[in-house]
Design an enzyme around this catalytic site. Structure first.
Site, short mmCIF file in Angstrom:
data_model
loop_
_atom_site.label_atom_id
_atom_site.label_comp_id
_atom_site.label_asym_id
_atom_site.label_seq_id
_atom_site.Cartn_x
_atom_site.Cartn_y
_atom_site.Cartn_z
CB ILE A 202 45.69 19.91 68.76
CG1 ILE A 202 46.21 20.17 67.35
CG2 ILE A 202 46.69 20.40 69.80
CD1 ILE A 202 46.33 21.63 67.00
CG LEU A 203 45.69 14.51 72.04
CD1 LEU A 203 46.68 13.37 72.22
CD2 LEU A 203 44.27 14.07 72.41
CG ASN B 22 52.16 12.61 66.54
OD1 ASN B 22 51.48 11.75 65.97
ND2 ASN B 22 52.27 13.85 66.08
CG HIS C 73 55.10 16.10 61.93
ND1 HIS C 73 53.82 16.59 61.87
CD2 HIS C 73 55.84 16.87 61.12
CE1 HIS C 73 53.80 17.64 61.06
NE2 HIS C 73 55.01 17.84 60.60
#
Lengths: 225, 225
Positions: free
Chosen positions: A93-94, A108, A110
């Protein structure tokens, strides 16, 4: 000049491969300028090396906390001057230490129809919950996990005899179409974030169903993703 | 003997109409034996009266709390000896005082792809969130809101220029197919709840995609829902 894309990976990199293939065919007008990982030798690095793309391992063990790691990762990624950053199976997680360096530029994919089943194992969560449909979501990344504005989604049925593996494969085949299509929209500057909605502008008009339009447009241009 | 269905409504009752129409055509082998409401004169009552079905208003103002209201509602509904109870736009959350009287027999339809967008205004929530697909969910009712095991779902696209009204209409047209199909599976005893998953048994075999099978089967039997 081509849109410069950095890709962050942790594993197999099948979405990286789909991006590289679409770029090679010209249906994705982006140049992948660097592939970055928190793992020393992910299989994704081999895919990058076959195309002569630089790979960089940024070792989490060398940094005392997430913020310092993310700042180092941002420096490495920033060095290749990307216009956008795509997460493709990047398993961390950024924090803002990374995201603030690339505001509105990180996307991203998902493996679920967000907001359903965020976090790890979206496919397994879908089977356990007993939904009849699932899919994938390409979205901008913000600080909260899997909650950013949605660019495109694709739907797949969930069969009663599905295992996590069979559902994962079915979703993955959609991911490999949906991610390059979403990135191409980004490359063309067609995405406008309004609040938490993403509006896609289309030859001056707004398309009714973004995904249909994307696929239709790729067909018209005779480019395959 | 036909499966006896009680229907709980609060408003227009378009899903009640779809159920009544399917029952009249024979594609839903259920008899609607009573229509109940927390409102004195919902339009749904007119639809019931046109078919000669008894309507009962159970007035919340006459009871001190939710439990006593739900117990009274359960007595009224129980008096028509239903095999199942379908919520069709019934705008109250049911407590165990009602649900325990009809264990595993209460079903509901929700205008979203649960677990996304539970609660009020599923269509508006979907538009505000910016999803590309939404739909409807028929599920068994348990004590937590919109969380029970899922029987069937249907998907619709969300268009960029959708309003809550246009999306509501698009979802509603799917609801009117999906609810009778799910109820027919219930009438035939084909639904088995395993944990929180609903397994549909089908001529001895498990169908791959429940909804496709339902629609296919209705086509084979030449019955329209």
């Amino acid at each position: 000049m081509k849109h410069r894309l950095a890709v962050l990976v942790s594993g197999r990199g099948t979405n990286l491969q789909a991006i590289l293939d679409a770029a090679a065919r010209g249906s994705l007008q982006m140049e992948v300028v660097g592939v970055f990982s928190d793992q020393p030798e992910p299989y994704a690095f081999q895919r990058a090396k076959e195309r002569g793309i630089p790979t960089v391992f940024v070792d989490p063990a060398l940094y005392p906390d997430r913020e310092e790691y993310d700042a180092a990762l941002a420096r490495e990624v920033g060095a290749c001057r990307p216009d956008s950053v795509a997460l493709a199976g990047f398993m961390r997680i950024l924090t803002p230490a990374f995201l603030d360096a690339f505001p509105g530029k990180v996307v991203n994919i998902h493996p679920a129809l967000l907001p359903a089943f965020p976090g790890l194992g979206g496919q397994c969560q879908a089977i356990d919950y007993g939904v009849r449909y699932s899919g994938c979501t390409v979205h901008f990344v913000d600080v909260e996990m899997d909650s950013g504005p949605i660019i495109l989604q694709s739907v797949v049925p969930v069969y009663q005899n599905d295992t996590t593996e069979t559902l994962t494969e079915r979703i993955l085949s959609k991911e490999h179409l949906t991610y390059p299509a979403a990135l191409q929209l980004l490359a063309e500057g067609r995405l406008k974030v309004q609040g938490r909605r993403v509006v896609i502008s289309w030859e001056g008009r707004v398309p009714r169903q973004p995904q249909d339009c994307v696929l239709e447009w790729l067909k018209i241009k005779d480019i395959k993703i």
